[in-house]
Design an enzyme around this catalytic site. Sequence first.
Site, PDB file in Angstrom:
ATOM      1  CB  CYS A  73      -0.795  -0.340   1.532  1.00  3.55           C
ATOM      2  SG  CYS A  73      -2.077   1.199   0.794  1.00  3.55           S
ATOM      3  CB  CYS A  77      -4.621   3.790   7.580  1.00  5.67           C
ATOM      4  SG  CYS A  77      -4.949   3.833   5.813  1.00  5.67           S
ATOM      5  CB  CYS A  80      -3.698  -0.226   8.418  1.00  3.21           C
ATOM      6  SG  CYS A  80      -4.422  -1.727   6.626  1.00  3.21           S
TER       7      CYS A  80
HETATM    8  C1  LIG Z   1      -7.789  -3.461   4.097  1.00  3.18           C
HETATM    9  S1  LIG Z   1      -8.183  -1.739   3.114  1.00  3.18           S
HETATM   10  C2  LIG Z   1      -8.196  -2.072   2.019  1.00  3.18           C
HETATM   11  C3  LIG Z   1      -8.749  -1.493   0.638  1.00  3.18           C
HETATM   12  C4  LIG Z   1      -8.146   0.215   0.054  1.00  3.18           C
HETATM   13  N1  LIG Z   1      -6.002   0.061   0.899  1.00  3.18           N
HETATM   14  C5  LIG Z   1      -8.354   1.073   1.267  1.00  3.18           C
HETATM   15  O1  LIG Z   1      -8.308   0.795   2.676  1.00  3.18           O
HETATM   16  O2  LIG Z   1      -9.572   0.804   1.015  1.00  3.18           O
HETATM   17  C6  LIG Z   1     -10.158  -2.396   3.652  1.00  3.18           C
HETATM   18  C7  LIG Z   1     -11.393  -1.662   4.325  1.00  3.18           C
HETATM   19  O3  LIG Z   1     -10.610  -2.563   6.322  1.00  3.18           O
HETATM   20  C8  LIG Z   1     -11.135  -0.562   6.495  1.00  3.18           C
HETATM   21  N2  LIG Z   1     -10.155  -1.241   8.062  1.00  3.18           N
HETATM   22  C9  LIG Z   1      -8.424  -1.064   7.507  1.00  3.18           C
HETATM   23  N3  LIG Z   1      -8.060  -1.240   9.204  1.00  3.18           N
HETATM   24  C10 LIG Z   1      -9.472  -1.018   9.874  1.00  3.18           C
HETATM   25  C11 LIG Z   1      -9.658  -1.439  11.338  1.00  3.18           C
HETATM   26  N4  LIG Z   1      -8.189  -0.965  12.108  1.00  3.18           N
HETATM   27  N5  LIG Z   1     -10.849  -1.518  11.565  1.00  3.18           N
HETATM   28  C12 LIG Z   1     -12.016  -1.589  10.427  1.00  3.18           C
HETATM   29  N6  LIG Z   1     -11.844  -1.094   9.705  1.00  3.18           N
HETATM   30  C13 LIG Z   1     -10.394  -1.089   8.867  1.00  3.18           C
HETATM   31  C14 LIG Z   1     -10.240   0.512   5.216  1.00  3.18           C
HETATM   32  O4  LIG Z   1     -10.975   1.570   5.432  1.00  3.18           O
HETATM   33  C15 LIG Z   1     -10.387  -0.178   4.568  1.00  3.18           C
HETATM   34  O5  LIG Z   1     -11.823   0.400   3.994  1.00  3.18           O
HETATM   35  S1  SF4 Z   2      -6.743   1.461   5.563  1.00  2.00           S
HETATM   36 FE1  SF4 Z   2      -4.530   0.325   4.924  1.00  2.00          FE
HETATM   37  S2  SF4 Z   2      -4.176  -1.070   2.850  1.00  2.00           S
HETATM   38 FE2  SF4 Z   2      -6.115   0.284   2.956  1.00  2.00          FE
HETATM   39  S3  SF4 Z   2      -5.343   2.839   2.506  1.00  2.00           S
HETATM   40 FE3  SF4 Z   2      -5.353   1.918   4.608  1.00  2.00          FE
HETATM   41  S4  SF4 Z   2      -3.187   2.000   5.418  1.00  2.00           S
HETATM   42 FE4  SF4 Z   2      -3.430   1.193   3.000  1.00  2.00          FE
END
Ligand SMILES: C[S@@+](CC[C@H](N)C(=O)[O-])C[C@H]1O[C@@H](n2cnc3c(N)ncnc32)[C@H](O)[C@@H]1O
Ligand code: SF4
Length: 351
Positions: A73, A77, A80
């Site tokens: 990525c 975040c 994440c």
């Molecule tokens: C892992 S991300 C991958 C896709 C993309 N990078 C994104 O952020 O949309 C998939 C979804 O999981 C959410 N997400 C990530 N970490 C999270 C957490 N700790 N608790 C709940 N949702 C989470 C993100 O905001 C996103 O909507």
């Molecule tokens: S939630 Fe994780 S995978 Fe999605 S944009 Fe943020 S760092 Fe990248």
Amino acid sequence: MQFSVIESPMLMMQFCISTLCNILASVFSKICYWTPGLRTSSTSSIPQIDGEVNQSKNATTPTSVNYHFTRKCNYKCGFCFHTAKTSFVLPLDEAQRGLKLLKEAGMEKINFSGGEPFLHEKGDFLGKLVQYCKQDLQLPSVSIVSNGSMIKEKWFQKYGDDLDILAISCDSFDEETNQLIGRTQGKKSHVDNLHKIRNWCQQYKVAFKINSVINTFNVDEDMTENILQLNPVRWKVFQCLLIDGENAGEEALREAERFVIEEQVFQEFLERHSGVPCLVPESNEKMRNSYLILDEYMRFLDCREGRKDPSKSILDVGVKEAISFSGFDEKMFLVRGGKYVWSKADMKLEW
Ligand SMILES: C[S@@+](CC[C@H](N)C(=O)[O-])C[C@H]1O[C@@H](n2cnc3c(N)ncnc32)[C@H](O)[C@@H]1O
Ligand code: SF4
């Protein structure tokens, strides 16, 4: 007149046989459970002691699958829960083979996620998967969840027809908060980009969705006006979730404890936004086991123990065997509204 088992030799014999059968059945089921080759999924045919076959009513069908084909990525975040633990991505033909297996097992909806799915081969790998799922596999619903930062108009021109839903993650309409969360790259405006993509979705006839993670940094925000203005088909609102080995614990690449909010505070956020009709809330309890998650090797990830325990790959053992290790809670999937009108053809959207 009642008589006891002891007093009737015939009943005594029946009682002994039935007890013996129960013991044998119990031993047999334990052997099946602990021997990987013999372990059967809830979908499979379970051999019974009398030689008959019992088709389980609780068969797990992979109706809706989330394929996180990359972990890489460009964002950072802090909360994440699917981090860059490997840089592996399957070759295109192998990924397509896996998707075909899933379709044959009953898949109706595929969601491509990551990592950031538009990063690998500048979105072309993702585009080819989207095209394959719609045109070759004829899946009713093909969707993507992305941070939106890498999407170009060209992508919509090339692949937009085959995409039903595009979800863009946005946790705040305040750029400073996005910077604090790490939902950004450099000084680019995440919110401006969100608006740009929303307009492309309208222009290229793709249903537009928003995902937000509610955490300590944005929990007091009122996003009502912004969301109503953007008018997504769905607004998914997640309570920030901890997963051991991803964003919590020693092995983790993120430390998300400082982002976590209590259920009560999450409920207050939901109440503040009760005027948004497309809001779909997901507490930690609803979220944890209600997704069928495939990782970059096409292994199902079981979150029941608070971490992501992988099954074997569906490419090696097939869907039926692998899905029995997914920990998937089909009832919760239905409770959280996992099944909805998910083909853009059925949405009756005004383009
Ligand atoms: C892992 S991300 C991958 C896709 C993309 N990078 C994104 O952020 O949309 C998939 C979804 O999981 C959410 N997400 C990530 N970490 C999270 C957490 N700790 N608790 C709940 N949702 C989470 C993100 O905001 C996103 O909507
Ligand atoms: S939630 Fe994780 S995978 Fe999605 S944009 Fe943020 S760092 Fe990248």
